[in-house]
Design an enzyme around this catalytic site. Structure first.
Site, PDB file in Angstrom:
ATOM      1  N   ILE A  92       0.860  -1.190   0.000  1.00  0.00           N
ATOM      2  CA  ILE A  92       0.000   0.000   0.000  1.00  0.00           C
ATOM      3  C   ILE A  92       0.890   1.232   0.000  1.00  0.00           C
ATOM      4  O   ILE A  92       1.789   1.354   0.844  1.00  0.00           O
ATOM      5  CB  ILE A  92      -0.936   0.011   1.223  1.00  0.00           C
ATOM      6  CG1 ILE A  92      -1.683  -1.320   1.330  1.00  0.00           C
ATOM      7  CG2 ILE A  92      -1.915   1.166   1.149  1.00  0.00           C
ATOM      8  CD1 ILE A  92      -2.466  -1.491   2.612  1.00  0.00           C
ATOM      9  N   HIS A 148       1.914  -4.137   4.216  1.00  0.00           N
ATOM     10  CA  HIS A 148       2.792  -3.030   4.586  1.00  0.00           C
ATOM     11  C   HIS A 148       2.454  -1.782   3.790  1.00  0.00           C
ATOM     12  O   HIS A 148       1.875  -1.843   2.707  1.00  0.00           O
ATOM     13  CB  HIS A 148       4.263  -3.404   4.356  1.00  0.00           C
ATOM     14  CG  HIS A 148       4.687  -3.355   2.910  1.00  0.00           C
ATOM     15  ND1 HIS A 148       5.190  -2.215   2.308  1.00  0.00           N
ATOM     16  CD2 HIS A 148       4.675  -4.305   1.947  1.00  0.00           C
ATOM     17  CE1 HIS A 148       5.485  -2.470   1.050  1.00  0.00           C
ATOM     18  NE2 HIS A 148       5.171  -3.726   0.804  1.00  0.00           N
ATOM     19  N   CYS A 149       2.798  -0.644   4.351  1.00  0.00           N
ATOM     20  CA  CYS A 149       2.752   0.627   3.638  1.00  0.00           C
ATOM     21  C   CYS A 149       4.157   1.211   3.759  1.00  0.00           C
ATOM     22  O   CYS A 149       5.138   0.464   3.727  1.00  0.00           O
ATOM     23  CB  CYS A 149       1.669   1.545   4.201  1.00  0.00           C
ATOM     24  SG  CYS A 149       1.742   1.781   5.994  1.00  0.00           S
ATOM     25  N   ASN A 150       4.274   2.508   3.907  1.00  0.00           N
ATOM     26  CA  ASN A 150       5.609   3.093   4.063  1.00  0.00           C
ATOM     27  C   ASN A 150       6.124   2.874   5.483  1.00  0.00           C
ATOM     28  O   ASN A 150       7.065   2.130   5.704  1.00  0.00           O
ATOM     29  CB  ASN A 150       5.571   4.579   3.715  1.00  0.00           C
ATOM     30  CG  ASN A 150       6.960   5.193   3.646  1.00  0.00           C
ATOM     31  OD1 ASN A 150       7.921   4.649   4.166  1.00  0.00           O
ATOM     32  ND2 ASN A 150       7.069   6.349   3.007  1.00  0.00           N
ATOM     33  N   GLY A 152       4.124   1.788   8.114  1.00  0.00           N
ATOM     34  CA  GLY A 152       3.349   0.834   8.899  1.00  0.00           C
ATOM     35  C   GLY A 152       2.621   1.494  10.047  1.00  0.00           C
ATOM     36  O   GLY A 152       2.378   0.860  11.083  1.00  0.00           O
TER      37      GLY A 152
END
Length: 280
Positions: A92, A148-150, A152
């Site tokens: 994400i 995950h994103c950048n 979290g």
């Protein structure tokens, strides 16, 4: 929203990177156990993290069986992902972060890449069905998912909280507490918090509709055309039963002579006999 299943191919040089010197797991990799945490009873997951340390925000934590949540740093650590048993990854990111937050090992993992913004006005609810289906399908086939994103902190945790809500049928407060007890540093923005609250009646209505559809498919209701056909067949059978079977038999066994008047219509009139009745 730009959604793709696979990201661009990248070098796998990162696969040789060693895992961090201190990787905190919510539970040992070879076992999970039942916890008495009161939010969701009897769910086999790692115990809540009581001694949280700042550096743990750079690592991934086990949220539910076969479901990890963390920052993009973990997405670059091939050895760590394999040690978790990860097979699917939900990536994400904001479009502006695409150069950094991206599928790193598309030849080894199945990716779901979502381009969404970490803004309060970002519509998050509409991606919940897609992420839920992706995670459920992966786990149903024996896989393990890493979300995950950048950092979290907001995007990835909001998606995982929405998944926990629908999966365990809990309120957004309970789901948030559950995820935060495993990854203490999460902090969805205010707009996402409002959407998670609004999502509760939506997912409950969706589950009710799915249950009704399943019940209908297991006990199908005959269509009007089918009912009409059945009534017609039943009426034909009743007509056959009401017909006098002796009529056809008498006609077939009749000894009346054939007509001999040159094709004229012949009719037979039974002979009338009169009896004399003596009156005394």
């Amino acid at each position: 929203m730009d959604v793709s299943m696979d990201g661009p191919s990248t070098s796998t040089a990162a696969s040789s990177s060693a895992p961090p010197s201190h990787t905190h797991y919510s539970a040992p990799l070879d076992e999970v156990f039942y916890t008495s945490y009161p939010v969701v009873q009897d769910v086999p997951v790692g115990q809540p993290i009581e001694d949280w340390k700042y550096e743990m925000r750079r690592e991934a934590q086990l949220i539910l069986p076969n479901l990890y949540l963390g920052p993009f740093q973990t997405s670059k650590q091939f050895d760590v992902l394999k040690s978790f048993g990860v097979t699917h990854i939900v990536c994400i990111r904001d479009k502006q972060e695409a150069f950094l937050v991206k599928p790193r090992f598309p030849e080894h993992f199945v990716y779901l890449t979502l381009d969404i913004s970490d803004h309060e006005d970002q519509n998050l609810i509409r991606i919940f069905p897609q992420t839920r289906n992706f995670i459920d399908d992966a786990i149903a086939h024996g896989g393990t998912v890493f979300v995950h994103c950048n950092g979290g902190i907001s995007l990835g945790p909001s998606v995982v909280v929405g998944y926990v809500m629908a999966k365990r049928q809990t309120t957004y407060e309970e789901a948030l507490k559950w995820v935060q007890s495993r990854r203490y540093c999460i902090s969805p923005n205010q707009g996402f918090m409002y959407q998670l609250k609004e999502y509760e009646p939506i997912y409950r209505a969706t589950l009710s509709a799915e249950a009704a559809a399943l019940a209908a498919s297991s006990n199908p209701t005959p269509s009007p055309a089918t009912n009409s056909t059945r009534r017609k067949r039943a009426g034909d059978e009743d007509s056959d039963e009401d017909e006098d079977p002796s009529a056809n038999g008498n006609a077939m066994m009749s000894d009346d002579p054939e007509p001999t008047n040159g094709g004229a219509e012949w009719s037979h009139k039974p002979e009338r006999r009169m009896q004399r009745v003596d009156q005394r």
